[in-house]
Design a protein around this motif. Sequence first.
Motif, PDB file in Angstrom:
ATOM      1  N   THR A 278      -2.734   2.892 -13.396  1.00 27.01           N
ATOM      2  CA  THR A 278      -4.145   3.064 -13.725  1.00 27.01           C
ATOM      3  C   THR A 278      -4.736   4.290 -13.031  1.00 27.01           C
ATOM      4  OG1 THR A 278      -4.399   0.686 -14.000  1.00 27.01           O
ATOM      5  CG2 THR A 278      -6.409   1.956 -13.674  1.00 27.01           C
ATOM      6  N   MET A 279      -4.360   4.499 -11.791  1.00 25.09           N
ATOM      7  CA  MET A 279      -4.924   5.590 -10.998  1.00 25.09           C
ATOM      8  C   MET A 279      -4.094   6.872 -11.077  1.00 25.09           C
ATOM      9  SD  MET A 279      -6.030   3.404  -7.628  1.00 25.09           S
ATOM     10  CE  MET A 279      -6.943   4.724  -6.866  1.00 25.09           C
ATOM     11  N   ASP A 280      -3.003   6.853 -11.867  1.00 21.14           N
ATOM     12  CA  ASP A 280      -2.095   7.987 -12.010  1.00 21.14           C
ATOM     13  C   ASP A 280      -1.573   8.460 -10.649  1.00 21.14           C
ATOM     14  OD1 ASP A 280      -0.593   9.829 -13.488  1.00 21.14           O
ATOM     15  OD2 ASP A 280      -2.089  11.401 -13.146  1.00 21.14           O
ATOM     16  N   LYS A 281      -0.990   7.520  -9.919  1.00 21.31           N
ATOM     17  CA  LYS A 281      -0.432   7.806  -8.596  1.00 21.31           C
ATOM     18  C   LYS A 281       0.999   7.295  -8.532  1.00 21.31           C
ATOM     19  CE  LYS A 281      -4.885   7.328  -6.391  1.00 21.31           C
ATOM     20  NZ  LYS A 281      -5.297   8.317  -5.448  1.00 21.31           N
ATOM     21  N   ASP A 282       1.713   7.740  -7.540  1.00 22.62           N
ATOM     22  CA  ASP A 282       3.039   7.228  -7.244  1.00 22.62           C
ATOM     23  C   ASP A 282       2.924   6.196  -6.129  1.00 22.62           C
ATOM     24  OD1 ASP A 282       4.400   8.771  -9.135  1.00 22.62           O
ATOM     25  OD2 ASP A 282       4.664  10.439  -7.746  1.00 22.62           O
ATOM     26  N   ILE A 283       4.054   5.560  -5.825  1.00 18.39           N
ATOM     27  CA  ILE A 283       4.057   4.530  -4.776  1.00 18.39           C
ATOM     28  C   ILE A 283       5.019   4.938  -3.672  1.00 18.39           C
ATOM     29  CG2 ILE A 283       4.713   2.152  -4.227  1.00 18.39           C
ATOM     30  CD1 ILE A 283       3.730   1.328  -6.937  1.00 18.39           C
ATOM     31  N   ALA A 284       4.548   4.807  -2.446  1.00 18.45           N
ATOM     32  CA  ALA A 284       5.396   4.906  -1.272  1.00 18.45           C
ATOM     33  C   ALA A 284       5.582   3.472  -0.793  1.00 18.45           C
ATOM     34  CB  ALA A 284       4.749   5.767  -0.201  1.00 18.45           C
ATOM     35  N   LEU A 285       6.793   2.976  -0.889  1.00 16.72           N
ATOM     36  CA  LEU A 285       7.099   1.600  -0.488  1.00 16.72           C
ATOM     37  C   LEU A 285       7.590   1.614   0.955  1.00 16.72           C
ATOM     38  CD1 LEU A 285       7.641  -1.419  -1.004  1.00 16.72           C
ATOM     39  CD2 LEU A 285       9.835  -0.755  -2.002  1.00 16.72           C
ATOM     40  N   LEU A 286       6.857   0.960   1.826  1.00 25.72           N
ATOM     41  CA  LEU A 286       7.231   0.881   3.229  1.00 25.72           C
ATOM     42  C   LEU A 286       7.803  -0.502   3.506  1.00 25.72           C
ATOM     43  CD1 LEU A 286       7.332   1.830   6.165  1.00 25.72           C
ATOM     44  CD2 LEU A 286       4.941   1.142   6.377  1.00 25.72           C
ATOM     45  N   ILE A 287       9.041  -0.528   3.934  1.00 24.52           N
ATOM     46  CA  ILE A 287       9.694  -1.789   4.280  1.00 24.52           C
ATOM     47  C   ILE A 287       9.730  -1.868   5.801  1.00 24.52           C
ATOM     48  CG2 ILE A 287      11.780  -3.168   4.093  1.00 24.52           C
ATOM     49  CD1 ILE A 287      12.346  -1.634   1.473  1.00 24.52           C
ATOM     50  N   ALA A 288       8.997  -2.826   6.342  1.00 25.64           N
ATOM     51  CA  ALA A 288       8.866  -2.975   7.799  1.00 25.64           C
ATOM     52  C   ALA A 288       9.594  -4.230   8.267  1.00 25.64           C
ATOM     53  CB  ALA A 288       7.388  -3.055   8.178  1.00 25.64           C
ATOM     54  N   ASN A 289       9.822  -4.297   9.557  1.00 22.87           N
ATOM     55  CA  ASN A 289      10.413  -5.496  10.154  1.00 22.87           C
ATOM     56  C   ASN A 289       9.317  -6.497  10.463  1.00 22.87           C
ATOM     57  OD1 ASN A 289      13.075  -4.710  10.164  1.00 22.87           O
ATOM     58  ND2 ASN A 289      13.004  -3.883  12.225  1.00 22.87           N
TER      59      ASN A 289
ATOM     60  N   LYS B 108       1.910  14.284  -6.766  1.00 15.71           N
ATOM     61  CA  LYS B 108       0.933  13.216  -7.002  1.00 15.71           C
ATOM     62  C   LYS B 108       0.550  12.534  -5.701  1.00 15.71           C
ATOM     63  CE  LYS B 108       1.733  11.190 -11.531  1.00 15.71           C
ATOM     64  NZ  LYS B 108       2.269  10.020 -12.218  1.00 15.71           N
ATOM     65  N   LYS B 109      -0.667  12.056  -5.664  1.00 14.48           N
ATOM     66  CA  LYS B 109      -1.103  11.231  -4.548  1.00 14.48           C
ATOM     67  C   LYS B 109      -0.350   9.906  -4.618  1.00 14.48           C
ATOM     68  CE  LYS B 109      -4.341  13.841  -2.789  1.00 14.48           C
ATOM     69  NZ  LYS B 109      -4.438  14.205  -1.402  1.00 14.48           N
ATOM     70  N   GLN B 110      -0.306   9.195  -3.498  1.00 20.46           N
ATOM     71  CA  GLN B 110       0.490   7.968  -3.425  1.00 20.46           C
ATOM     72  C   GLN B 110      -0.329   6.794  -2.898  1.00 20.46           C
ATOM     73  OE1 GLN B 110       3.816   8.816  -0.915  1.00 20.46           O
ATOM     74  NE2 GLN B 110       4.677  10.316  -2.300  1.00 20.46           N
ATOM     75  N   ILE B 111       0.123   5.624  -3.294  1.00 18.57           N
ATOM     76  CA  ILE B 111      -0.365   4.370  -2.740  1.00 18.57           C
ATOM     77  C   ILE B 111       0.753   3.850  -1.838  1.00 18.57           C
ATOM     78  CG2 ILE B 111      -0.976   1.979  -3.254  1.00 18.57           C
ATOM     79  CD1 ILE B 111      -2.043   2.975  -5.960  1.00 18.57           C
ATOM     80  N   LEU B 112       0.418   3.528  -0.597  1.00 17.54           N
ATOM     81  CA  LEU B 112       1.414   2.981   0.322  1.00 17.54           C
ATOM     82  C   LEU B 112       1.395   1.465   0.199  1.00 17.54           C
ATOM     83  CD1 LEU B 112       3.452   3.405   2.612  1.00 17.54           C
ATOM     84  CD2 LEU B 112       1.543   3.230   4.223  1.00 17.54           C
ATOM     85  N   TYR B 113       2.521   0.906  -0.253  1.00 15.07           N
ATOM     86  CA  TYR B 113       2.659  -0.545  -0.362  1.00 15.07           C
ATOM     87  C   TYR B 113       3.548  -1.008   0.780  1.00 15.07           C
ATOM     88  CZ  TYR B 113       3.647  -5.190  -2.086  1.00 15.07           C
ATOM     89  OH  TYR B 113       3.771  -6.559  -2.191  1.00 15.07           O
ATOM     90  N   VAL B 114       3.054  -1.919   1.597  1.00 15.62           N
ATOM     91  CA  VAL B 114       3.768  -2.376   2.784  1.00 15.62           C
ATOM     92  C   VAL B 114       4.301  -3.781   2.556  1.00 15.62           C
ATOM     93  CG1 VAL B 114       3.606  -2.753   5.275  1.00 15.62           C
ATOM     94  CG2 VAL B 114       2.184  -1.009   4.186  1.00 15.62           C
ATOM     95  N   ALA B 115       5.602  -3.950   2.778  1.00 12.67           N
ATOM     96  CA  ALA B 115       6.242  -5.253   2.603  1.00 12.67           C
ATOM     97  C   ALA B 115       7.245  -5.467   3.734  1.00 12.67           C
ATOM     98  CB  ALA B 115       6.952  -5.307   1.257  1.00 12.67           C
ATOM     99  N   TYR B 116       7.623  -6.714   3.920  1.00 15.27           N
ATOM    100  CA  TYR B 116       8.662  -7.027   4.900  1.00 15.27           C
ATOM    101  C   TYR B 116      10.013  -7.012   4.200  1.00 15.27           C
ATOM    102  CZ  TYR B 116       5.239  -8.553   8.358  1.00 15.27           C
ATOM    103  OH  TYR B 116       4.217  -8.603   9.260  1.00 15.27           O
ATOM    104  N   GLU B 117      11.046  -6.703   4.992  1.00 16.52           N
ATOM    105  CA  GLU B 117      12.388  -6.591   4.432  1.00 16.52           C
ATOM    106  C   GLU B 117      12.939  -7.921   3.916  1.00 16.52           C
ATOM    107  OE1 GLU B 117      14.579  -5.025   7.683  1.00 16.52           O
ATOM    108  OE2 GLU B 117      14.351  -6.823   8.875  1.00 16.52           O
ATOM    109  N   ASP B 118      12.453  -9.032   4.434  1.00 17.93           N
ATOM    110  CA  ASP B 118      13.001 -10.329   4.060  1.00 17.93           C
ATOM    111  C   ASP B 118      12.140 -11.073   3.040  1.00 17.93           C
ATOM    112  OD1 ASP B 118      10.911 -10.779   5.779  1.00 17.93           O
ATOM    113  OD2 ASP B 118      11.922 -12.359   6.921  1.00 17.93           O
ATOM    114  N   GLU B 119      11.217 -10.397   2.389  1.00 17.37           N
ATOM    115  CA  GLU B 119      10.347 -11.066   1.429  1.00 17.37           C
ATOM    116  C   GLU B 119      10.733 -10.720  -0.002  1.00 17.37           C
ATOM    117  OE1 GLU B 119       6.359  -8.910   0.377  1.00 17.37           O
ATOM    118  OE2 GLU B 119       6.587  -8.819   2.537  1.00 17.37           O
ATOM    119  N   ASP B 120      10.202 -11.493  -0.927  1.00 20.80           N
ATOM    120  CA  ASP B 120      10.360 -11.199  -2.340  1.00 20.80           C
ATOM    121  C   ASP B 120       9.377 -10.080  -2.671  1.00 20.80           C
ATOM    122  OD1 ASP B 120      10.767 -11.190  -5.055  1.00 20.80           O
ATOM    123  OD2 ASP B 120       9.638 -13.020  -5.434  1.00 20.80           O
TER     124      ASP B 120
END
Length: 163
Positions: free
Chosen positions: A28-39, A2-14
């Motif tokens: 809705t878009m029938d995709k998976d999520i790639a969760l990127l945890i950045a500093n 499946k295609k993915q949506i990249l969600y970018v978040a910081y490691e210290d956030e909710d």
Amino acid sequence: MKKQILYVAYEDEDMDDGLSYAVDLAKTMDKDIALLIANRKRTIADRFDDLMAAVTFAEADEHETARRIMTVDNKKKNGEVDKKVIDIAEKYQSAGINIKVHSLSTDAVSAVKDVLKRIKGIDMVLLSPHVTENGNLSARELNKLVQTASRPIVTLARHAFVT
């Protein structure tokens, strides 16, 4: 795959601030999520505050405390991030969304560029509200990211509450 949506978040956030929207969008878009945890990029003021606190403890003969302030406790930080990731996976697993987690020790812009080079199935990048608020990501950095990503970059914002 499946295609993915990249969600970018910081490691210290909710993580739930924008991740629930990303999950709904992925369903809705029938995709998976790639969760990127950045500093989070530390500002000069942050480093100065740490330095002043360390100096204060060193002057009071609390040298061990001063050393701890000046060094990053990666084990503790990694443990907290791991727990967040486990909680997220459990919470959204029932939604039928596969979440693959990527954690990089660089700032958000560098991390996004790196992940987009390595993973070819990403169609869209969602930046959490914490990434773009209060100058964490400057307009110049965001512009540069938009120009080099060759994918839609979506910035999420929090609801403004009026009393």
